[in-house]
Design a protein around this motif. Structure first.
Motif, PDB file in Angstrom:
ATOM      1  N   VAL B  12       0.865  -1.174   0.000  1.00  0.00           N
ATOM      2  CA  VAL B  12       0.000   0.000   0.000  1.00  0.00           C
ATOM      3  C   VAL B  12       0.899   1.220   0.000  1.00  0.00           C
ATOM      4  CG1 VAL B  12      -1.834   1.249   1.180  1.00  0.00           C
ATOM      5  CG2 VAL B  12      -1.781  -1.253   1.271  1.00  0.00           C
ATOM      6  N   THR B  13       0.647   2.140  -0.897  1.00  0.00           N
ATOM      7  CA  THR B  13       1.461   3.333  -0.983  1.00  0.00           C
ATOM      8  C   THR B  13       0.585   4.531  -1.269  1.00  0.00           C
ATOM      9  OG1 THR B  13       3.489   4.254  -1.971  1.00  0.00           O
ATOM     10  CG2 THR B  13       1.926   3.214  -3.469  1.00  0.00           C
ATOM     11  N   GLU B  14       1.157   5.696  -1.166  1.00  0.00           N
ATOM     12  CA  GLU B  14       0.416   6.925  -1.445  1.00  0.00           C
ATOM     13  C   GLU B  14       0.760   7.429  -2.838  1.00  0.00           C
ATOM     14  OE1 GLU B  14       0.044   8.741   3.082  1.00  0.00           O
ATOM     15  OE2 GLU B  14       1.540   9.536   1.688  1.00  0.00           O
ATOM     16  N   LYS B  15      -0.185   8.062  -3.410  1.00  0.00           N
ATOM     17  CA  LYS B  15       0.000   8.665  -4.743  1.00  0.00           C
ATOM     18  C   LYS B  15       1.262   9.516  -4.744  1.00  0.00           C
ATOM     19  CE  LYS B  15      -2.540  11.647  -7.984  1.00  0.00           C
ATOM     20  NZ  LYS B  15      -1.589  12.774  -8.019  1.00  0.00           N
ATOM     21  N   GLU B  83       0.463   6.414  -9.392  1.00  0.00           N
ATOM     22  CA  GLU B  83      -0.869   6.987  -9.567  1.00  0.00           C
ATOM     23  C   GLU B  83      -1.904   5.949  -9.147  1.00  0.00           C
ATOM     24  OE1 GLU B  83      -1.127   8.105 -13.668  1.00  0.00           O
ATOM     25  OE2 GLU B  83       0.476   9.606 -13.501  1.00  0.00           O
ATOM     26  N   ARG B  84      -3.125   6.418  -8.847  1.00  0.00           N
ATOM     27  CA  ARG B  84      -4.169   5.498  -8.392  1.00  0.00           C
ATOM     28  C   ARG B  84      -4.447   4.431  -9.448  1.00  0.00           C
ATOM     29  NH1 ARG B  84      -5.975  10.407  -6.165  1.00  0.00           N
ATOM     30  NH2 ARG B  84      -5.727  10.385  -3.892  1.00  0.00           N
ATOM     31  N   GLY B  85      -4.296   4.789 -10.702  1.00  0.00           N
ATOM     32  CA  GLY B  85      -4.524   3.844 -11.786  1.00  0.00           C
ATOM     33  C   GLY B  85      -3.489   2.733 -11.886  1.00  0.00           C
ATOM     34  N   ASP B  86      -2.398   2.852 -11.111  1.00  0.00           N
ATOM     35  CA  ASP B  86      -1.386   1.792 -11.083  1.00  0.00           C
ATOM     36  C   ASP B  86      -1.808   0.644 -10.166  1.00  0.00           C
ATOM     37  OD1 ASP B  86       1.295   4.265 -11.009  1.00  0.00           O
ATOM     38  OD2 ASP B  86       0.178   3.438 -12.705  1.00  0.00           O
ATOM     39  N   SER B  87      -2.857   0.841  -9.397  1.00  0.00           N
ATOM     40  CA  SER B  87      -3.338  -0.204  -8.491  1.00  0.00           C
ATOM     41  C   SER B  87      -3.742  -1.438  -9.292  1.00  0.00           C
ATOM     42  CB  SER B  87      -4.543   0.296  -7.687  1.00  0.00           C
ATOM     43  OG  SER B  87      -4.168   1.366  -6.847  1.00  0.00           O
ATOM     44  N   ALA B  88      -3.140  -2.558  -8.940  1.00  0.00           N
ATOM     45  CA  ALA B  88      -3.346  -3.806  -9.692  1.00  0.00           C
ATOM     46  C   ALA B  88      -2.541  -4.906  -9.007  1.00  0.00           C
ATOM     47  CB  ALA B  88      -2.880  -3.668 -11.144  1.00  0.00           C
ATOM     48  N   VAL B  89      -2.708  -6.130  -9.511  1.00  0.00           N
ATOM     49  CA  VAL B  89      -1.823  -7.225  -9.112  1.00  0.00           C
ATOM     50  C   VAL B  89      -0.736  -7.343 -10.174  1.00  0.00           C
ATOM     51  CG1 VAL B  89      -1.624  -9.704  -8.723  1.00  0.00           C
ATOM     52  CG2 VAL B  89      -3.617  -8.459  -7.854  1.00  0.00           C
ATOM     53  N   TYR B  90       0.503  -7.347  -9.729  1.00  0.00           N
ATOM     54  CA  TYR B  90       1.626  -7.476 -10.643  1.00  0.00           C
ATOM     55  C   TYR B  90       2.157  -8.908 -10.547  1.00  0.00           C
ATOM     56  CZ  TYR B  90       1.300  -2.525 -11.374  1.00  0.00           C
ATOM     57  OH  TYR B  90       0.829  -1.268 -11.724  1.00  0.00           O
ATOM     58  N   LEU B  91       2.083  -9.613 -11.668  1.00  0.00           N
ATOM     59  CA  LEU B  91       2.481 -11.016 -11.719  1.00  0.00           C
ATOM     60  C   LEU B  91       3.817 -11.166 -12.430  1.00  0.00           C
ATOM     61  CD1 LEU B  91      -0.939 -12.518 -12.867  1.00  0.00           C
ATOM     62  CD2 LEU B  91       0.064 -12.776 -10.615  1.00  0.00           C
ATOM     63  N   CYS B  92       4.591 -12.108 -11.944  1.00  0.00           N
ATOM     64  CA  CYS B  92       5.861 -12.448 -12.564  1.00  0.00           C
ATOM     65  C   CYS B  92       5.798 -13.916 -12.976  1.00  0.00           C
ATOM     66  CB  CYS B  92       6.991 -12.219 -11.570  1.00  0.00           C
ATOM     67  SG  CYS B  92       8.627 -12.708 -12.129  1.00  0.00           S
ATOM     68  N   ALA B  93       6.432 -14.249 -14.074  1.00  0.00           N
ATOM     69  CA  ALA B  93       6.491 -15.637 -14.540  1.00  0.00           C
ATOM     70  C   ALA B  93       7.884 -15.914 -15.078  1.00  0.00           C
ATOM     71  CB  ALA B  93       5.442 -15.903 -15.614  1.00  0.00           C
ATOM     72  N   SER B  94       8.279 -17.173 -15.047  1.00  0.00           N
ATOM     73  CA  SER B  94       9.560 -17.544 -15.644  1.00  0.00           C
ATOM     74  C   SER B  94       9.421 -18.844 -16.420  1.00  0.00           C
ATOM     75  CB  SER B  94      10.654 -17.661 -14.576  1.00  0.00           C
ATOM     76  OG  SER B  94      10.482 -18.810 -13.768  1.00  0.00           O
ATOM     77  N   SER B  95      10.319 -19.045 -17.353  1.00  0.00           N
ATOM     78  CA  SER B  95      10.369 -20.299 -18.107  1.00  0.00           C
ATOM     79  C   SER B  95      11.838 -20.600 -18.426  1.00  0.00           C
ATOM     80  CB  SER B  95       9.519 -20.227 -19.375  1.00  0.00           C
ATOM     81  OG  SER B  95      10.061 -19.322 -20.303  1.00  0.00           O
ATOM     82  N   PRO B  96      12.144 -21.852 -18.749  1.00  0.00           N
ATOM     83  CA  PRO B  96      13.557 -22.225 -18.908  1.00  0.00           C
ATOM     84  C   PRO B  96      14.327 -21.402 -19.937  1.00  0.00           C
ATOM     85  CG  PRO B  96      12.227 -24.188 -18.672  1.00  0.00           C
ATOM     86  CD  PRO B  96      11.277 -23.040 -18.767  1.00  0.00           C
ATOM     87  N   ARG B 111       0.047  -7.492  -4.844  1.00  0.00           N
ATOM     88  CA  ARG B 111      -1.106  -6.597  -4.992  1.00  0.00           C
ATOM     89  C   ARG B 111      -0.686  -5.211  -4.551  1.00  0.00           C
ATOM     90  NH1 ARG B 111      -6.373  -7.504  -5.526  1.00  0.00           N
ATOM     91  NH2 ARG B 111      -6.196  -9.675  -4.875  1.00  0.00           N
ATOM     92  N   LEU B 112      -0.714  -4.268  -5.503  1.00  0.00           N
ATOM     93  CA  LEU B 112      -0.343  -2.880  -5.229  1.00  0.00           C
ATOM     94  C   LEU B 112      -1.592  -2.033  -5.133  1.00  0.00           C
ATOM     95  CD1 LEU B 112       1.816  -0.603  -5.046  1.00  0.00           C
ATOM     96  CD2 LEU B 112       1.638  -0.395  -7.524  1.00  0.00           C
ATOM     97  N   LEU B 113      -1.699  -1.276  -4.052  1.00  0.00           N
ATOM     98  CA  LEU B 113      -2.801  -0.347  -3.856  1.00  0.00           C
ATOM     99  C   LEU B 113      -2.215   1.042  -3.670  1.00  0.00           C
ATOM    100  CD1 LEU B 113      -5.799   0.277  -3.471  1.00  0.00           C
ATOM    101  CD2 LEU B 113      -5.509  -0.247  -1.035  1.00  0.00           C
ATOM    102  N   VAL B 114      -2.594   1.942  -4.560  1.00  0.00           N
ATOM    103  CA  VAL B 114      -2.136   3.329  -4.482  1.00  0.00           C
ATOM    104  C   VAL B 114      -3.294   4.187  -3.977  1.00  0.00           C
ATOM    105  CG1 VAL B 114      -1.125   5.259  -5.724  1.00  0.00           C
ATOM    106  CG2 VAL B 114      -0.559   2.909  -6.412  1.00  0.00           C
TER     107      VAL B 114
END
Lengths: 114, 115
Positions: B12-15, B83-96, B111-114
């Motif tokens: 959780v962060t501030e704008k 910005e508030r619009g950056d609020s989302a879940v940020y997923l990371c993936a990897s492959s060989p 999960r990022l909440l702005v």
């Protein structure tokens, strides 16, 4: 550009019954890969099943099977003998034959009820 | 072995603030991907690393977003002036190796909440 469309926001099914999720896509590529991923509330994306476009035979993984219609650009997922643990968001995804960048659909929420 | 891990689990962060999101891929995987998943949507591609280099950053929405992978393993996604619009879940993936036929393994996301 590729697009993936999932037209069913939510599907409800009773335990032990069968449910089918629809997915259509648009591409000009001749070879590509299609996937179904499951995302439970834990947020972890879990691969359910994959299909190579050059294979005519539909993929199956235990209770999960697909109906791949290349000409119609359709890739539906059938879940047989539904279990409570199947409750999750299901995403259809497309990948070109170059490297592994996904294009996901908006998802279908599946709710399995006792 | 261990799967893909992401830290923190929630942020959780501030704008206007700066945030860093970390991804630890599966050991030995040279390909690493970042996706952003807004509420009620499917994940959207942000950036792809092959080793230490960004092979495709076409999904980064603007120059406030930046990602690094200096040693070819851990990656950090950096967001400036949130910005508030950056609020989302940020997923990371990897492959060989990054080939299409490989399975991509996803982390649990941050999960990022702005506010």
């Amino acid at each position: 550009a590729q697009t993936v469309t999932q037209s069913q926001p939510e599907m409800s099914v009773q335990e032990a019954e069968t449910v089918t999720l629809s997915c259509t896509y648009d591409t000009s590529e001749s070879n590509y890969y299609l996937f179904w991923y499951k995302q439970p509330p834990s947020r972890q994306m879990i691969l359910v099943i994959r299909q190579e476009a050059y294979k005519q035979q539909n993929a199956t993984e235990n209770r999960f099977s697909v109906n791949f219609q290349k000409a119609a650009k359709s890739f539906s997922l059938k879940i047989s003998d539904s279990q409570l643990g199947d409750t999750a968001m299901y995403f259809c995804a497309f990948m070109t034959d170059s490297w592994g960048k996904f294009q996901f659909g908006a998802g279908t929420q599946v709710v399995v009820t006792p | 072995g261990a799967g893909v891990s992401q830290t923190p689990s929630n942020k959780v962060t501030e704008k206007g603030k700066y945030v860093e999101l970390r991804c630890d891929p599966i050991s030995g995987h040279t390909a690493l991907y970042w996706y952003r998943q807004s509420l009620g949507q499917g994940p959207e591609f942000l950036i792809y690393f092959q080793g230490t280099g960004a092979a495709d950053d076409s999904g980064l929405p603007n120059d406030r977003f930046f990602a690094v992978r200096p040693e070819g393993s851990v990656s950090t996604l950096k967001i400036q002036r949130t910005e508030r619009g950056d609020s989302a879940v940020y997923l990371c993936a990897s492959s060989p190796t990054g080939l299409s036929q490989e399975t991509q393994y996803f982390g649990p996301g941050t999960r990022l909440l702005v506010l």
